[in-house]
Design a protein around this motif. Structure first.
Motif, PDB file in Angstrom:
ATOM      1  N   LEU A   6       4.635   5.731  -5.071  1.00 42.60           N
ATOM      2  CA  LEU A   6       4.801   5.766  -6.523  1.00 42.60           C
ATOM      3  C   LEU A   6       3.765   6.686  -7.161  1.00 42.60           C
ATOM      4  N   GLN A   7       2.557   6.679  -6.602  1.00 46.42           N
ATOM      5  CA  GLN A   7       1.526   7.588  -7.113  1.00 46.42           C
ATOM      6  C   GLN A   7       1.955   9.041  -6.926  1.00 46.42           C
ATOM      7  N   ILE A   8       2.439   9.343  -5.716  1.00 46.24           N
ATOM      8  CA  ILE A   8       2.858  10.712  -5.423  1.00 46.24           C
ATOM      9  C   ILE A   8       3.968  11.136  -6.381  1.00 46.24           C
ATOM     10  N   LEU A   9       4.827  10.183  -6.713  1.00 49.63           N
ATOM     11  CA  LEU A   9       5.947  10.493  -7.609  1.00 49.63           C
ATOM     12  C   LEU A   9       5.536  10.440  -9.072  1.00 49.63           C
ATOM     13  N   ASN A  10       4.253  10.229  -9.302  1.00 50.45           N
ATOM     14  CA  ASN A  10       3.767  10.113 -10.679  1.00 50.45           C
ATOM     15  C   ASN A  10       4.334   8.897 -11.391  1.00 50.45           C
ATOM     16  N   LEU A  11       4.545   7.834 -10.625  1.00 50.76           N
ATOM     17  CA  LEU A  11       5.133   6.630 -11.207  1.00 50.76           C
ATOM     18  C   LEU A  11       4.172   5.447 -11.087  1.00 50.76           C
ATOM     19  N   GLY A  12       2.880   5.742 -11.088  1.00 48.40           N
ATOM     20  CA  GLY A  12       1.884   4.688 -10.935  1.00 48.40           C
ATOM     21  C   GLY A  12       2.178   3.425 -11.737  1.00 48.40           C
ATOM     22  N   PRO A  13       2.495   3.554 -13.024  1.00 42.83           N
ATOM     23  CA  PRO A  13       2.690   2.366 -13.843  1.00 42.83           C
ATOM     24  C   PRO A  13       3.872   1.489 -13.401  1.00 42.83           C
ATOM     25  N   ALA A  14       4.809   2.076 -12.648  1.00 45.07           N
ATOM     26  CA  ALA A  14       5.967   1.295 -12.212  1.00 45.07           C
ATOM     27  C   ALA A  14       5.586   0.245 -11.180  1.00 45.07           C
ATOM     28  N   GLU A  70       0.832  -1.210   0.000  1.00 44.56           N
ATOM     29  CA  GLU A  70       0.000   0.000   0.000  1.00 44.56           C
ATOM     30  C   GLU A  70       0.862   1.254   0.000  1.00 44.56           C
ATOM     31  N   THR A  71       1.859   1.228   0.878  1.00 45.81           N
ATOM     32  CA  THR A  71       2.730   2.388   1.005  1.00 45.81           C
ATOM     33  C   THR A  71       3.488   2.633  -0.301  1.00 45.81           C
ATOM     34  N   SER A  72       4.009   1.551  -0.871  1.00 47.32           N
ATOM     35  CA  SER A  72       4.725   1.678  -2.137  1.00 47.32           C
ATOM     36  C   SER A  72       3.807   2.285  -3.189  1.00 47.32           C
ATOM     37  N   PHE A  73       2.583   1.779  -3.198  1.00 43.22           N
ATOM     38  CA  PHE A  73       1.599   2.274  -4.151  1.00 43.22           C
ATOM     39  C   PHE A  73       1.413   3.788  -3.987  1.00 43.22           C
TER      40      PHE A  73
END
Lengths: 507, 342
Positions: free
Chosen positions: A445-453, A439-442
């Motif tokens: 990554l969302q905050i960093l605009n890296l959702g697809p990663a 969850e945290t990673s999600f």
């Protein structure tokens, strides 16, 4: 008219501070051939066949030169189409026409973008923000071609008075190269300018809602955006001291007088925000209903802004050894900001209470005390801080070391949360850890605009877990593989995965 | 997440279900015996490595020319498809009386193929996981998430050349497991000795400076843990060939840590002995047998028809057989697998 002259005078006075104005001035002197050479466009038949593309590339070229923010450029390139304007293909016949139309449009846009910025001054007193004639300026910008002509005349006069003889103020070319039905033009030009002012003021807005506002509300709303921008700039200036000494330079924690002015500024911000209907920045959603922040939430916002300033100080002082007391102070301030704000609201003398609160935090930090919050809260606070920091500094400009540290901090907060619940989790411990890490990673990554990663996260994390284990085995360091360290290893693996993906994306 | 935990590695065609097949059982009795099989000292997480076959169409075509038994199998399973959705599930005991409308809404995740399970040290024909959920501190935890399954790309590996630089290599039995990230970092002038964070994070930050994601993927394919796992699978295939294992791995409410269940395929027996039955039979667990035969999955490959556990397993084995051209030696299997990604 006197009000308008006053504010225009003030704006022209500040022109020299604007980088974009330098670019305006430079391009005003350039003719089509110079611009063409600068863009390196060969006078080929291909460009002649698509004059509108040429217009767009000239426009983009000038905007990119003037604005540091890619997002603003992207916005300005597409906003005419959003407002209903269409490329006027028939009108552009020659290459020169296309280049000049692009130039006119870009320069008009830049003027509109810098106006709200140069009529703001960070040193403004809170009581002045609302009564400086901003609404008159906006009214002249938005109402009609005639009102804009009035503004044009006053601006031109003021420019000459100030000795800018070669530069001129010109926004009528805003829609050069575009066309729209005559019956709609007046309204759409108004919306277009309003949107640009809103963009310049750096607050998010809801396009549909802006388009639906009637004329007088649009003028009011646009003015509120500028007021919001001014109050935020003023807050930042008061906290940071504007380059000279700040009342918040550790170990200083402000004075009652400083807090008095900060709270009046926050009050102005609250008054403006509560009247805005197209901006979600100061709204929270409670049970599906959008509500403007309460007074307490605005106070809590102020405390977080101050805490952010201290975090900046801490980062800058990293080289000279960590300041443990400052670190603890920030931890308490950020962690308990809701409680602090609540106590300030109950107090008769809010500035004094706020000062007492910060002094108390400092005293506790001196003893090495930690914030009195549950691990769950801390976890949320850490994530919220990360989001705020990344929003302020574009993630690309955040130094790799800082980014890494922020990510590690977020996961450290998880460790705390899990350790607290180890007993009650029992056999579910590992599973819960993985879930929470994921969850945290999600979120990160969302905050960093890296959702697809996110799709790569599981194998990347496992790879680091496996390699770290292999290294431990090959060195005979079997103790680190003990059952006791499982949770830590799982958290580390996820942290590693997110760190790798975040740093890779920066490259 | 941790390498010492249970793992499963296998070969499958991921486009068969577009990843993992999901199913909602039509109706199924809930059997809850809390605590019976739960061993709190067991904290196992499953991680599935799946080596994907991508060229299914090709395989279908070449499949036509392969042995007659295969074609017969495929044909019989296809002819069954239309009936499957209407058929009452077959069970060896009359279940209807037990169902009582107690519909469990749990989802099942399913992948057919050839899989090696580390926990039971044996290979199976399919993985079936009942997705159970429970609440913790306001968060819903699911027993299975799609990210538990990762597909592996072993088309290229990574190793250090003579000068200590990394280079891409073809995966073979010899190059498997040859890449060690710490050696790589050492050769890049870094050691893992000086660390401000834990090993995992240190590795991540340092590798991020030297290795883009595509290379990391190759490094991963060449890592020693993967080598050990892949070799287990390859040895199993080498030894037992491509015949159905007549075993599946099941993790459900009753077996939260997973077990391997002996099964048989009536469809297969029918083809061989001409008996008119279909469905998975499961002598040890009659209850599971009825559950298994309730499940219907939508096949995304081809026309998107529905399929059952049994049909999918038989069909998948057929694909693998044709994909590998019936070769089973370690070298040949690895060679076929590593060429798939090209």
């Amino acid at each position: 008219m006197k009000e308008l002259t006053e504010i225009v005078k003030f704006a022209v006075n500040n022109l020299h501070q604007s980088y974009a104005f330098g670019v305006i001035s430079e391009f005003q002197k350039k003719d089509a051939i110079e611009i063409r050479d600068e863009l390196g466009i060969a006078s080929s038949s291909e460009t002649r066949a698509k004059p509108f593309n040429l217009l767009e590339s000239v426009k983009r070229h000038i905007l990119v030169r003037a604005l540091q923010d890619d997002d603003e450029v992207k916005f300005l390139m597409s906003v005419p189409v959003w407002a209903g304007f269409k490329p006027n293909i028939d009108y552009l016949e020659t290459e020169e026409q296309a280049i000049l139309a692009g130039k006119r449009s870009a320069l008009a846009m830049l003027w509109i973008m810098i106006l709200p910025k140069i009529c703001a001054r960070p040193t403004i007193l809170p009581s002045e923000i609302e009564n400086q004639g901003l609404e008159t300026l906006v009214e002249n910008l938005l109402t009609s071609d005639e009102s804009r002509a009035v503004l044009n005349r006053i601006m031109s006069l003021e420019l000459i008075n100030r000795g800018f003889v070669e530069e001129y103020f010109e926004i009528s070319g805003l829609d050069s190269g575009y066309v729209i039905d005559d019956s709609m033009r007046k309204n759409r030009i108004r919306a277009l300018i309003a949107l640009m002012v809103m963009k310049a003021s750096n607050c998010p807005f809801d396009l549909d809602k802006v388009f639906n506002l009637p004329e007088h509300r649009l003028i009011e709303e646009t003015t509120l955006y500028i007021i919001t921008m001014q109050t935020r700039a003023s807050l930042a200036y008061q906290i940071s001291g504007g380059g000279s000494s700040s009342p918040f330079d550790w170990p200083l924690v402000g004075t009652a007088r400083v807090f008095g002015r900060l709270i009046s500024t926050i009050d102005v911000l609250r008054r403006a925000a509560s009247k805005m209907t197209t901006c979600s920045l100061f709204f929270s959603t409670i049970q599906g209903k959008e509500q403007v922040w309460t007074e307490r939430e605005f106070t809590s916002f102020l405390v977080r802004e101050i805490a952010d300033y201290y975090s900046g100080l801490l980062r800058m002082s990293l080289g000279s050894g960590k300041n443990k007391a400052l670190e603890a102070f920030i931890d308490i301030l950020a962690g308990e900001n809701i409680e602090i704000a609540a106590r300030v609201m109950e107090s008769e003398d809010r500035p004094l209470q706020l000062y007492e609160e910060l002094s108390d935090c400092k005293r506790r930090a001196g003893f090495g005390e930690k914030a009195r919050i549950s691990p769950e809260r801390r976890f949320r606070v850490v994530l919220a801080n990360l989001r705020r920091r990344l929003e302020k500094t574009q993630s690309s400009s955040l130094a790799a070391d800082d980014l890494e540290e922020e990510i590690v901090n977020s996961f450290d907060a998880i460790m705390e949360l899990i350790e607290k619940h180890t007993d009650s989790l029992g056999a579910q411990l590992d599973k819960f850890t993985e879930q929470l890490c994921f969850e945290t990673s999600f979120h990160i990554l969302q905050i960093l605009n890296l959702g697809p990663a996110l799709g790569d996260l599981p194998w990347v994390s496992r790879y680091f877990a496996e390699e770290a284990t292999r290294i431990s085995i090959s060195r005979g360091d079997l103790d680190s593989l003990d059952e006791r360290h499982r949770v830590k290893r799982i958290v580390s693996a996820f942290t590693g995965g997110v760190v790798y993906l975040a740093l890779q994306a920066q490259k | 997440m941790l390498p010492e935990d249970e793992w499963i590695i296998g070969i499958s065609a991921l486009d068969y279900f577009n990843g993992v097949g999901y199913s909602m059982p039509r109706s199924q009795r809930i059997e809850q015996k809390p605590g019976v099989d739960r061993d709190s000292s067991l904290r196992r997480r499953l991680n599935l490595d799946v080596i994907a076959y991508s060229k299914l169409e090709d395989q279908l075509e070449t499949g036509q020319g392969e042995g007659e038994v295969d074609d017969a199998l495929l044909a019989s399973s296809e002819s069954k498809e239309n009936e499957a959705s209407n058929d009452k599930p077959h069970g060896s005991i009359p279940l209807d009386s037990l169902l009582d409308g107690q519909d469990s809404m749990n989802l099942y995740a399913f992948i057919p193929g050839i899989f090696y399970c580390s926990g039971q040290e044996t290979s199976v024909d399919a993985i079936l996981i009942e997705v159970t959920q429970n609440e913790r501190f306001g968060m819903t935890l699911s027993s299975f998430r799609p990210e538990d399954v990762r597909s592996l790309d072993i088309s290229k590996g990574f190793m250090l050349d003579e000068t200590g630089k990394g280079k891409s290599v073809q995966i073979t039995v010899d190059t498997l497991g040859s890449f060690h990230s710490d050696d790589f970092l050492k050769d890049s002038g870094l050691t893992v000795e000086e660390m401000s964070y834990s090993k995992e994070i240190e590795l991540a930050r340092r590798l991020s400076g030297h290795m883009p994601l595509s290379e990391l993927r190759r490094a991963y394919a060449s890592s020693s843990f993967l080598q050990a796992r892949l070799m287990k699978l390859l040895e199993d295939i080498d030894f037992f060939g491509l015949a159905p294992r007549r075993r599946i791995y099941v993790r459900n409410e009753k077996h939260p840590y997973g077990r391997v269940v002996e099964v048989d395929y009536r469809l297969l027996n029918r083809a061989l002995y001409l008996r008119g039955e279909s469905g998975v039979s499961c002598p040890d667990e009659t209850e599971l047998e009825s559950q298994l035969n309730c499940l219907v999955f939508t096949k995304l490959m081809g026309a998107g028809t529905e399929t059952t556990v049994e049909e999918a397993i038989i069909e998948m084995l057929h694909f693998i057989k044709t994909g590998l051209k019936k070769r089973t030696s370690k070298e040949e299997v690895l060679d076929r697998l590593s060429q798939e990604g090209d």
